[in-house]
Design a protein around this motif. Sequence first.
Motif, short mmCIF file in Angstrom:
data_model
loop_
_atom_site.label_atom_id
_atom_site.label_comp_id
_atom_site.label_asym_id
_atom_site.label_seq_id
_atom_site.Cartn_x
_atom_site.Cartn_y
_atom_site.Cartn_z
N ALA A 154 0.82 -1.22 0.00
CA ALA A 154 0.00 0.00 0.00
C ALA A 154 0.85 1.27 0.00
O ALA A 154 0.45 2.28 -0.58
CB ALA A 154 -0.94 -0.01 1.21
N ASP A 155 2.02 1.23 0.66
CA ASP A 155 2.91 2.41 0.65
C ASP A 155 3.29 2.78 -0.78
O ASP A 155 3.24 3.94 -1.19
CB ASP A 155 4.20 2.12 1.43
N ARG A 158 0.31 4.26 -2.67
CA ARG A 158 0.03 5.66 -2.36
C ARG A 158 1.00 6.59 -3.10
O ARG A 158 0.59 7.61 -3.65
CB ARG A 158 0.14 5.89 -0.84
N TYR A 219 -3.08 -4.62 -1.34
CA TYR A 219 -3.30 -3.51 -0.42
C TYR A 219 -3.01 -3.97 1.01
O TYR A 219 -2.19 -3.40 1.70
CB TYR A 219 -4.74 -3.01 -0.57
N ALA A 220 -3.68 -5.01 1.44
CA ALA A 220 -3.40 -5.66 2.74
C ALA A 220 -4.31 -6.87 2.79
O ALA A 220 -5.37 -6.87 2.18
CB ALA A 220 -3.71 -4.74 3.91
N GLY A 221 -3.89 -7.89 3.51
CA GLY A 221 -4.72 -9.08 3.68
C GLY A 221 -5.19 -9.63 2.35
O GLY A 221 -4.38 -9.90 1.46
N ARG A 223 -7.12 -7.99 0.21
CA ARG A 223 -7.62 -6.88 -0.58
C ARG A 223 -6.56 -6.44 -1.58
O ARG A 223 -5.43 -6.14 -1.18
CB ARG A 223 -8.03 -5.72 0.34
N ASN A 283 -12.18 2.05 0.73
CA ASN A 283 -12.20 0.99 1.73
C ASN A 283 -13.52 0.96 2.49
O ASN A 283 -13.98 -0.10 2.89
CB ASN A 283 -11.04 1.17 2.71
N GLU A 287 -16.76 -2.41 2.11
CA GLU A 287 -17.08 -3.27 3.24
C GLU A 287 -18.43 -3.94 3.07
O GLU A 287 -19.36 -3.35 2.54
CB GLU A 287 -17.10 -2.44 4.52
N ARG B 177 -3.07 8.21 14.54
CA ARG B 177 -3.36 7.41 13.35
C ARG B 177 -2.06 6.98 12.68
O ARG B 177 -1.17 7.80 12.46
CB ARG B 177 -4.16 8.28 12.39
N ARG B 179 0.65 5.91 9.79
CA ARG B 179 0.78 6.41 8.43
C ARG B 179 0.24 5.42 7.41
O ARG B 179 -0.19 5.79 6.33
CB ARG B 179 2.25 6.69 8.14
N SER B 180 0.29 4.14 7.75
CA SER B 180 -0.21 3.11 6.83
C SER B 180 -1.34 2.36 7.51
O SER B 180 -1.11 1.35 8.17
CB SER B 180 0.92 2.14 6.49
N PRO B 181 -2.58 2.84 7.37
CA PRO B 181 -3.68 2.21 8.10
C PRO B 181 -4.30 1.03 7.35
O PRO B 181 -5.35 0.55 7.72
CB PRO B 181 -4.70 3.35 8.21
N GLU B 182 -3.64 0.54 6.26
CA GLU B 182 -4.31 -0.44 5.41
C GLU B 182 -4.65 -1.74 6.14
O GLU B 182 -5.70 -2.33 5.89
CB GLU B 182 -3.49 -0.73 4.15
N HIS B 183 -3.78 -2.18 7.06
CA HIS B 183 -4.08 -3.45 7.73
C HIS B 183 -5.27 -3.29 8.68
O HIS B 183 -6.10 -4.19 8.77
CB HIS B 183 -2.85 -3.95 8.48
N GLN B 185 -7.69 -1.21 8.17
CA GLN B 185 -8.88 -1.09 7.32
C GLN B 185 -9.36 -2.45 6.84
O GLN B 185 -10.56 -2.74 6.82
CB GLN B 185 -8.57 -0.21 6.11
#
Lengths: 300, 334
Positions: A154-155, A158, A219-221, A223, A283, A287, B177, B179-183, B185
């Motif tokens: 995700a970094d 962005r 993105y994560a997990g 996703r 996001n 959901e 918060r 900087r990388s809130p993706e996990h 979310q």
Amino acid sequence: MRPPLYTPLALLGTAALMTLALYATQGTAKPPAVWNWMDIIGEGGTALFAGVWLALILSSRPGGRVTTLLALGLGAITLGALADCLDEFWKIAPQAHWDHWLEGVLTPGGMLTLTVGLYFWRQEQFALNEHLLRRERLFREHRAFDRITQLANADYLRRQITLEQARAPDAPCALVLLDIDRFHLINREFGRAEGDRVLQALSHLLLLNLRNDDLLCRYAGDRFAVLLPETDDAAAQAIATTLRNAVEQLAWHTRSGARLALSARVVAAVADTSPGSLLDALNHAIEPAARRPGGALQAA
Amino acid sequence: MPAPCYHADTPLIPAHYQPALVLEHARGLDLNSHVLLRHSGLFEEDFASEARALSPAQLLAMLANLAQHDAARDAAFQLGQQMLPGHYGAASLALMQSPDLGSALRLLVAHQAQLCPLLAPRLSIAGGEVSLDWFDSCGAGATKALLVDLHMTAVTAMCRWLGGEHLPWRYHFNRTRPRSPEHHQVHLGSALHFGEQTDSMRLDARWLDQPWPRGNARALALTQRELADTAGRRSLLQAVREQLFDTIRLPPTLEHTAQHFGVSPATLKRQLARHGTHFQALLDEVRTHVTLQLMQHGGLDHDAIASHLRFHDARSFRRAFQRWTGLGAASPCA
């Protein structure tokens, strides 16, 4: 396979010692008072660093033509600079020509070989870029790559959104999120290794359904995110639907032979705000309905 | 006191419970086991024996080592997916048999020593809202954020699995918060509130008694008989907090609290110091929680809260509240 590091380095060490012995036996030592320290540091440093680069190249690259050329080139530069440096400690009789030969042939020859090696490295990199197509764009950051899917994280996404907005401020670019339904059940019922295999398969599947300029990220997990440069909303929605259909069409079989029916939720939007707020909004939109605060009670 | 409380160095956690889960996760990342077990006083052989038990401090050291690894950025969330109900004997079985969310959360609180020994859950239901607040059990220090993510993910994933649907949890975090809130979310959802005073998960109370498809109240009653001996066991820090919650209106003192635990004030002070905290810090933490609850659900004004907590007047209460939280007392009312 990486070639063993010690054979070429031992060869280089032996050659360096032989050069040293040659100077020590054939030359007459100069008194320390006439040593030129600037030359010693400059030439000795060149030899030292060329040797370090050689070790780095050998320890990180698989064997092959490019590696051999780079190694030979750097080895020759190391020896040439070493001979140049030893020149400062020992005076060689002017009628002997071997020292000129050492310096005059090794260093330029090494540079030539290194240049040829770098040229082929460039060719090799073009071939590798083909493999990384749709996995990276514009710049490379190896720490951003996910271990399981080999996709960027995700970094990286962005930063790519920001870059893409700056690169083409007038053309719309779009972002798609894709989330696998009930993925947690695969992990619970078949184990995390099986879940990881599904993610790998899905990343390949999604890559096959994208255009060359698109960028797929994990993105994560469970996703995934897709950055679609120069794409408007309607086209992005169409691509999102294609991706969702592709996931539904996949006939996945677990290691134990069970057939899993996969499905996904997708959302798409034009990236006209900051990456942070765009991703927050998408996001939220992706959901499942019951999870949102205020969502209605629903039968499972 | 019901069951004796445990300390950071009490050998409490069987090696094949939570520690085995962490070890397995690290293996999946190709992380060398001696990196994972550094500073924990443990060796890989320890995990071969079912009789070996770890202290909370040792499990904490393993998690801290794991978190330092670059590939383990989402470790809290990945581990959280598998942590509950888990395979921790009868306590896990009881969770599996829970007929609804309310009974699962009460089991989690009652059997925290087995189910979540590092972070203590506290359940409160007020004003039609459930709040599950998380407290440091054993002096987690810098690892606290990871523990909060781990346990919130664990409860979320367990409820989703046993209840068969996503619950609309709202998450409050006592930190800025990331900087990388993706996990957060992806694993928790988008109802994330950072910069809050507490680490808590909140939900409409009507979800508490929605029946769960796998629930079995009769079997649960039998399992709970097995668990009767260890029910209510908690860490020293959490036991002190619970005592403070119970006596908050006295107001509590170090002397009275030590007396309740049957130790001298000096001993209690020393024990708290070994967990990296002190009596006043715990008291301030508990008073912050009580204040926020009274403001949110009690609808009390500053004068009423000040007198409830035995402050001289509203002004000294507001000053104290600002010291605990860094906030003016007006803001949480808004």
